[in-house]
Scaffold this motif. Structure first.
Motif, short mmCIF file in Angstrom:
data_model
loop_
_atom_site.label_atom_id
_atom_site.label_comp_id
_atom_site.label_asym_id
_atom_site.label_seq_id
_atom_site.Cartn_x
_atom_site.Cartn_y
_atom_site.Cartn_z
N VAL A 215 0.87 -1.18 0.00
CA VAL A 215 0.00 0.00 0.00
C VAL A 215 0.90 1.23 0.00
O VAL A 215 1.78 1.36 0.85
CB VAL A 215 -0.92 0.02 1.25
CG1 VAL A 215 -1.85 1.24 1.19
CG2 VAL A 215 -1.72 -1.27 1.35
N SER A 236 -4.71 2.27 6.01
CA SER A 236 -5.37 1.59 4.89
C SER A 236 -5.09 0.10 4.95
O SER A 236 -5.99 -0.74 4.76
CB SER A 236 -4.86 2.16 3.56
OG SER A 236 -4.96 3.56 3.56
N THR A 300 -8.94 -4.24 -0.93
CA THR A 300 -7.81 -3.44 -1.42
C THR A 300 -8.31 -2.36 -2.39
O THR A 300 -7.92 -1.19 -2.29
CB THR A 300 -6.78 -4.36 -2.12
OG1 THR A 300 -6.35 -5.34 -1.18
CG2 THR A 300 -5.58 -3.57 -2.60
N SER A 301 -9.21 -2.75 -3.30
CA SER A 301 -9.66 -1.71 -4.23
C SER A 301 -10.55 -0.71 -3.49
O SER A 301 -10.54 0.49 -3.79
CB SER A 301 -10.32 -2.31 -5.46
OG SER A 301 -11.56 -2.80 -5.16
N THR A 304 -8.43 1.93 -1.83
CA THR A 304 -7.82 2.86 -2.80
C THR A 304 -8.85 3.88 -3.30
O THR A 304 -8.50 4.97 -3.71
CB THR A 304 -7.19 2.12 -4.00
OG1 THR A 304 -8.20 1.40 -4.67
CG2 THR A 304 -6.08 1.21 -3.58
N VAL A 309 -4.63 6.47 -1.33
CA VAL A 309 -3.53 5.50 -1.47
C VAL A 309 -3.72 4.69 -2.75
O VAL A 309 -4.80 4.64 -3.31
CB VAL A 309 -3.49 4.51 -0.27
CG1 VAL A 309 -3.19 5.23 1.03
CG2 VAL A 309 -4.79 3.71 -0.17
N THR A 310 -2.63 4.06 -3.17
CA THR A 310 -2.72 3.04 -4.21
C THR A 310 -2.26 1.73 -3.57
O THR A 310 -1.57 1.75 -2.53
CB THR A 310 -1.80 3.35 -5.41
OG1 THR A 310 -0.46 3.46 -4.92
CG2 THR A 310 -2.21 4.64 -6.10
N ALA A 311 -2.65 0.62 -4.16
CA ALA A 311 -2.28 -0.66 -3.53
C ALA A 311 -2.19 -1.75 -4.58
O ALA A 311 -2.87 -1.70 -5.61
CB ALA A 311 -3.30 -1.03 -2.47
#
Ligand code: HGY
Ligand code: MN
Ligand code: MN
Length: 406
Positions: A215, A236, A300-301, A304, A309-311
């Motif tokens: 993440v 996150s 996870t999505s 985001t 954040v991106t993951a």
């Protein structure tokens, strides 16, 4: 002291420290364990061979020309702060079984090989059952040698080093044809102890998958960035971790573990910019594992979308549930009855090299009790009499299997 107990005590010194045993693949300590195995095998005149990823084999010849070998073994590596029995017992037990055949002047039709599989735990390089995966063709050798540990060293580099690498003067194994595979192991769970029975015959090994989740958010000052403007990688990640725990509980008979977790930059007054963690999921059937993987990807999505954040989720390893071979299980049951002992059927929640071997040859496993059901900890222990009984069960099983597998 019996040979099996004595040798386990010798191996337990290698990599030992105040919190347990550290013997990851291609370290000085793990190489010392392979050297010790080789020394014991040489003393008894067994032919040694290794392969390019560090699997090590000691061969007792068979009577029938050209017969495929019965392979018997387990692994010498440990988890960090591990115990003295997981893996080592099956390797030492296999050698002791070969010696028992010699001592009793029992000839077998098949050659019987004791094997020490390399890197079963996946503690250093990101692949469990590494040696047996390569041996059975489930994972390409060149990919295995290219795997890197956390410090960036590749397995190929570690195995090329004189301190941590392949053993000198041991030839490469050429013949990979197998008749059958047997593995003796501590149960690592509570069933045998609870039932008061010293021997278990494994029905099937649970399926397992391992993932790496990363993440990425934004680091910043812990005192000045308002909560609404943060991209906190750890907060996150925490949501994802709890989502997979919930999914495992809902799926039932499923276990999930986040055993590694790294935060960067890892300072009390800096908002975490990156969180990286492992997810290990196990169940007896793939549908349950699919459900947890689904929750992992959805959560996870979800973070985001809701957080800044991106993951990414990488699936590092996937192993289907592995039933043990019915004919071989029956042979082990007959063998155990032939020595006047009782055994019960038990499932294995832990992974084993037998998972890989079962894809290419009939495979079976024998368990002995773990005191308190404990394993992957320094306190793991099995009573000496159970260790000795397991070896007797293995000897009898080799003799029984030798009768019908050609
Ligand atoms: O992770 C496992 O189940 C095994 O102990 N390697
Ligand atoms: Mn283990
Ligand atoms: Mn093990």
């Amino acid at each position: 002291m019996s040979a099996v107990v004595d040798r386990l005590a010798t191996l337990a010194q290698l990599g030992s420290h105040e919190n347990g045993i550290d013997r990851a693949l291609a370290t000085v300590q793990e190489r010392a364990a392979r050297e010790q195995f080789a020394a014991w095998a040489r003393e008894r005149g067994y032919a040694l061979a290794q392969d390019t990823v560090g699997n090590l084999f000691a061969r007792r010849s068979g009577l029938r020309e050209g017969a495929r070998c019965v392979l018997v073994g387990s692994h010498l590596d440990t988890v960090p702060t591990g115990g003295a029995f997981d893996g080592a017992y099956g390797v030492v037990g296999a050698l002791c079984a070969l010696e028992a055949l010699d001592a009793r002047s029992i000839g077998t039709e098949h050659p019987v090989e004791a094997v020490a599989w390399a890197g079963e735990e996946g503690a250093r390089f990101p692949l469990g059952c590494l040696g047996s995966s390569v041996f059975t063709g489930a994972y390409e050798e060149r990919h295995a040698l290219a795997l890197r540990d956390a410090s960036g060293t590749s397995l190929g580099e570690a195995l090329a080093s004189a301190e941590t690498g392949l053993l000198e003067g041991v030839p490469m194994r050429e013949d990979a044809r197998l008749a059958a595979y047997l593995e003796l192991h501590v149960e690592q769970g509570p069933v045998l102890e609870r039932e008061g029975i010293a021997l278990g015959i494994v029905t099937a090994i649970a399926g397992q998958r391992r993932y790496r989740v990363t993440v990425d958010g934004s680091s910043g000052h812990a005192g000045t960035v308002p909560m609404a403007r943060r991209g906190d990688a750890l907060m996150s990640a925490a949501e994802i971790v709890l989502a997979v725990e919930r999914a495992a509980l809902v799926a039932g008979e499923t276990v999930v573990t986040v055993g590694t977790f790294a935060v960067e930059p890892n300072a009390p007054n800096v908002i975490p910019g990156r969180a990286t963690f492992s997810v290990d999921v196990r169940a007896a059937d793939d549908a349950r594992i699919d459900a947890v993987e689904g929750a992992l990807r959805t959560s996870t999505s979800d973070v985001t979308e809701r957080r800044r954040v991106t993951a990414s989720v990488e699936r590092l390893e996937s192993r289907a549930p592995a039933p043990m071979d019915p004919k071989l299980r029956a042979a082990v049951a007959r063998a155990i009855a032939s020595i006047g002992e009782r055994a019960i059927d038990v499932p294995s929640g832990a992974g084993h090299d037998a998972m890989c071997l079962s894809r290419v040859a009939p495979a079976a496993m024998i368990f002995v009790p773990s005191i308190g059901g404990r394993s992957h900890v320094a306190q793991e222990e099995t009573a000496p009499r159970d260790l000795e009984l397991g070896v007797e069960a293995l000897v009898a099983s080799i003799v029984e299997v030798d009768k019908f597998v050609i």
